[in-house]
Scaffold this motif. Structure first.
Motif, PDB file in Angstrom:
ATOM      1  N   PRO A  96       0.828  -1.212   0.000  1.00 18.45           N
ATOM      2  CA  PRO A  96       0.000   0.000   0.000  1.00 18.45           C
ATOM      3  C   PRO A  96       0.859   1.258   0.000  1.00 18.45           C
ATOM      4  N   ALA A  97       0.327   2.300  -0.610  1.00 21.61           N
ATOM      5  CA  ALA A  97       1.098   3.539  -0.787  1.00 21.61           C
ATOM      6  C   ALA A  97       1.254   4.311   0.517  1.00 21.61           C
ATOM      7  N   ASP A  98       2.515   4.660   0.849  1.00 21.97           N
ATOM      8  CA  ASP A  98       2.858   5.655   1.862  1.00 21.97           C
ATOM      9  C   ASP A  98       2.382   5.331   3.274  1.00 21.97           C
ATOM     10  N   VAL A  99       2.303   4.054   3.627  1.00 19.60           N
ATOM     11  CA  VAL A  99       1.886   3.695   4.983  1.00 19.60           C
ATOM     12  C   VAL A  99       3.125   3.474   5.842  1.00 19.60           C
ATOM     13  N   PRO A 100       3.289   4.235   6.919  1.00 16.20           N
ATOM     14  CA  PRO A 100       4.489   4.091   7.753  1.00 16.20           C
ATOM     15  C   PRO A 100       4.333   2.950   8.752  1.00 16.20           C
ATOM     16  N   SER A 101       5.434   2.585   9.379  1.00 20.30           N
ATOM     17  CA  SER A 101       5.368   1.664  10.506  1.00 20.30           C
ATOM     18  C   SER A 101       4.829   2.425  11.716  1.00 20.30           C
ATOM     19  N   LEU A 102       4.428   1.693  12.749  1.00 21.47           N
ATOM     20  CA  LEU A 102       3.941   2.358  13.955  1.00 21.47           C
ATOM     21  C   LEU A 102       5.016   3.248  14.568  1.00 21.47           C
ATOM     22  N   GLY A 103       6.257   2.766  14.558  1.00 22.92           N
ATOM     23  CA  GLY A 103       7.346   3.563  15.121  1.00 22.92           C
ATOM     24  C   GLY A 103       7.546   4.861  14.367  1.00 22.92           C
ATOM     25  N   GLU A 104       7.538   4.781  13.033  1.00 23.05           N
ATOM     26  CA  GLU A 104       7.676   5.984  12.217  1.00 23.05           C
ATOM     27  C   GLU A 104       6.516   6.938  12.467  1.00 23.05           C
ATOM     28  N   ALA A 105       5.306   6.392  12.522  1.00 23.39           N
ATOM     29  CA  ALA A 105       4.133   7.225  12.732  1.00 23.39           C
ATOM     30  C   ALA A 105       4.189   7.946  14.076  1.00 23.39           C
ATOM     31  N   GLU A 106       4.635   7.246  15.108  1.00 21.10           N
ATOM     32  CA  GLU A 106       4.703   7.849  16.434  1.00 21.10           C
ATOM     33  C   GLU A 106       5.709   8.995  16.463  1.00 21.10           C
ATOM     34  N   ARG A 107       6.849   8.806  15.820  1.00 15.70           N
ATOM     35  CA  ARG A 107       7.853   9.880  15.781  1.00 15.70           C
ATOM     36  C   ARG A 107       7.332  11.089  15.002  1.00 15.70           C
ATOM     37  N   GLY A 146     -10.533  10.400  27.486  1.00 12.47           N
ATOM     38  CA  GLY A 146      -9.942   9.145  27.012  1.00 12.47           C
ATOM     39  C   GLY A 146     -11.053   8.184  26.602  1.00 12.47           C
ATOM     40  N   ARG A 147     -10.760   7.296  25.655  1.00 11.91           N
ATOM     41  CA  ARG A 147     -11.770   6.366  25.191  1.00 11.91           C
ATOM     42  C   ARG A 147     -11.110   5.190  24.485  1.00 11.91           C
ATOM     43  N   GLU A 148     -11.847   4.110  24.375  1.00  7.56           N
ATOM     44  CA  GLU A 148     -11.344   2.946  23.656  1.00  7.56           C
ATOM     45  C   GLU A 148     -11.465   3.218  22.165  1.00  7.56           C
ATOM     46  N   VAL A 149     -10.379   3.156  21.435  1.00 12.48           N
ATOM     47  CA  VAL A 149     -10.381   3.539  20.026  1.00 12.48           C
ATOM     48  C   VAL A 149     -10.146   2.375  19.086  1.00 12.48           C
ATOM     49  N   LEU A 150      -9.714   1.225  19.620  1.00 15.02           N
ATOM     50  CA  LEU A 150      -9.480   0.040  18.794  1.00 15.02           C
ATOM     51  C   LEU A 150     -10.040  -1.186  19.505  1.00 15.02           C
ATOM     52  N   ALA A 151     -10.350  -2.195  18.712  1.00 17.29           N
ATOM     53  CA  ALA A 151     -10.889  -3.431  19.281  1.00 17.29           C
ATOM     54  C   ALA A 151      -9.824  -4.140  20.109  1.00 17.29           C
ATOM     55  N   ARG A 157       0.834   0.000  21.441  1.00 10.60           N
ATOM     56  CA  ARG A 157       1.410   1.111  20.685  1.00 10.60           C
ATOM     57  C   ARG A 157       0.443   1.615  19.616  1.00 10.60           C
ATOM     58  N   ALA A 158      -0.308   0.712  19.004  1.00  8.95           N
ATOM     59  CA  ALA A 158      -1.277   1.115  17.993  1.00  8.95           C
ATOM     60  C   ALA A 158      -2.360   2.000  18.607  1.00  8.95           C
ATOM     61  N   ILE A 159      -2.813   1.631  19.796  1.00  7.29           N
ATOM     62  CA  ILE A 159      -3.828   2.439  20.490  1.00  7.29           C
ATOM     63  C   ILE A 159      -3.276   3.828  20.787  1.00  7.29           C
ATOM     64  N   ARG A 160      -2.044   3.869  21.267  1.00 10.06           N
ATOM     65  CA  ARG A 160      -1.413   5.146  21.591  1.00 10.06           C
ATOM     66  C   ARG A 160      -1.263   6.014  20.341  1.00 10.06           C
ATOM     67  N   VAL A 161      -0.830   5.414  19.242  1.00  9.49           N
ATOM     68  CA  VAL A 161      -0.642   6.158  17.992  1.00  9.49           C
ATOM     69  C   VAL A 161      -1.970   6.676  17.463  1.00  9.49           C
ATOM     70  N   LEU A 162      -3.020   5.847  17.497  1.00 12.38           N
ATOM     71  CA  LEU A 162      -4.312   6.285  16.978  1.00 12.38           C
ATOM     72  C   LEU A 162      -4.891   7.418  17.807  1.00 12.38           C
ATOM     73  N   GLU A 163      -4.776   7.319  19.128  1.00  6.12           N
ATOM     74  CA  GLU A 163      -5.273   8.399  19.985  1.00  6.12           C
ATOM     75  C   GLU A 163      -4.579   9.713  19.659  1.00  6.12           C
ATOM     76  N   LEU A 164      -3.261   9.669  19.499  1.00  2.00           N
ATOM     77  CA  LEU A 164      -2.514  10.877  19.200  1.00  2.00           C
ATOM     78  C   LEU A 164      -2.837  11.388  17.801  1.00  2.00           C
ATOM     79  N   ALA A 165      -2.978  10.486  16.845  1.00  2.00           N
ATOM     80  CA  ALA A 165      -3.317  10.888  15.482  1.00  2.00           C
ATOM     81  C   ALA A 165      -4.673  11.568  15.434  1.00  2.00           C
ATOM     82  N   GLN A 166      -5.627  11.057  16.183  1.00  2.00           N
ATOM     83  CA  GLN A 166      -6.952  11.672  16.211  1.00  2.00           C
ATOM     84  C   GLN A 166      -6.908  13.046  16.867  1.00  2.00           C
TER      85      GLN A 166
END
Length: 228
Positions: A96-107, A146-151, A157-166
């Motif tokens: 897929p185009a331009d999708v970073p790793s979780l580590g890259e996204a967090e930075r 705060g809220r549950e954002v992923l199943a 780390r994914a939960i943390r990244v999504l919360e920050l991205a939102q």
């Protein structure tokens, strides 16, 4: 779901998911493309065009199939409800185009959050009108709650990244509301100022969307790496 191979007409979600699994689907990936940034897509052009029109899509990995939502209102005036039909189409099996790793996204998000906050400060959002001010207060309340954002089952780390991205995405929306772009006129009073503001916000918004896709797809990524 409509257009699913082996089905003559639309089918319900439960049957559709079972059919996708039978067709070889190993997981579902999210794509959030916009014009000029086909984030999460892999082609072909026909599918990409439909996904861009919708602003979102789901890719079934292992089955070379993609799903694009069609949203419509149904029912008589005054008693309408929203219907969503997912259209199934063939896609290209490619990264897929331009999708970073979780580590890259967090930075990237750490810097994007600082940039979004600086833009809000420069815009003086609190003085930019009732819509922007209400949105800012709602953002603050949501961030504090705060809220549950992923199943269940997603890596922390994914939960943390999504919360920050939102959070970053919400700040960008608020900045646009204060920016005189048609949502609510604020401090920008000239076309050049509006353009400059949009250019400053665009990379921050892009980072937010990239990180959201990385977070949503983290479960599939871990399974493909053999982490689960």
């Amino acid at each position: 779901m409509a257009g699913l191979p082996g089905e003559s007409g639309p089918v319900g979600l439960t049957l559709a998911l079972g059919r996708l699994r039978a067709l070889g689907a190993k997981g579902l990936r999210v794509a959030l493309p916009i014009a000029g940034h086909p984030l999460g897509l892999s082609g072909p052009p026909e599918f990409n065009a439909h996904a861009l029109d919708a602003g979102e899509a789901v890719i079934a990995t292992g089955a070379a199939l993609g799903l694009v939502p069609e949203v419509s209102a149904a029912g008589p005036e005054g008693d309408q409800h929203i219907e969503v039909v997912w259209r199934c189409q063939s896609v290209r099996e490619a990264p897929p185009a331009d999708v970073p790793s979780l580590g890259e996204a967090e930075r990237e998000l750490a810097e994007a959050l600082r940039e979004a906050t600086e833009v809000l400060s420069r815009l003086n959002v609190a003085g930019s009108g009732p819509v922007a001010e209400a949105a800012l207060e709602a953002y603050r309340a949501r961030a504090e709650r705060g809220r549950e954002v992923l199943a269940p089952g997603y890596p922390p780390r994914a939960i943390r990244v999504l919360e920050l991205a939102q959070r970053v995405g919400a700040l960008v929306d608020i900045a646009y509301m204060a920016g005189g772009d048609g949502r609510e006129h604020g401090g920008a009073v000239s076309a050049s100022e509006i353009t400059a503001r949009a250019e400053a916000l665009r990379p921050v918004e892009r980072t937010s969307r990239r990180a959201q896709v990385a977070a949503y797809n983290a479960y599939v990524e871990e399974r493909e790496r053999g982490g689960r």
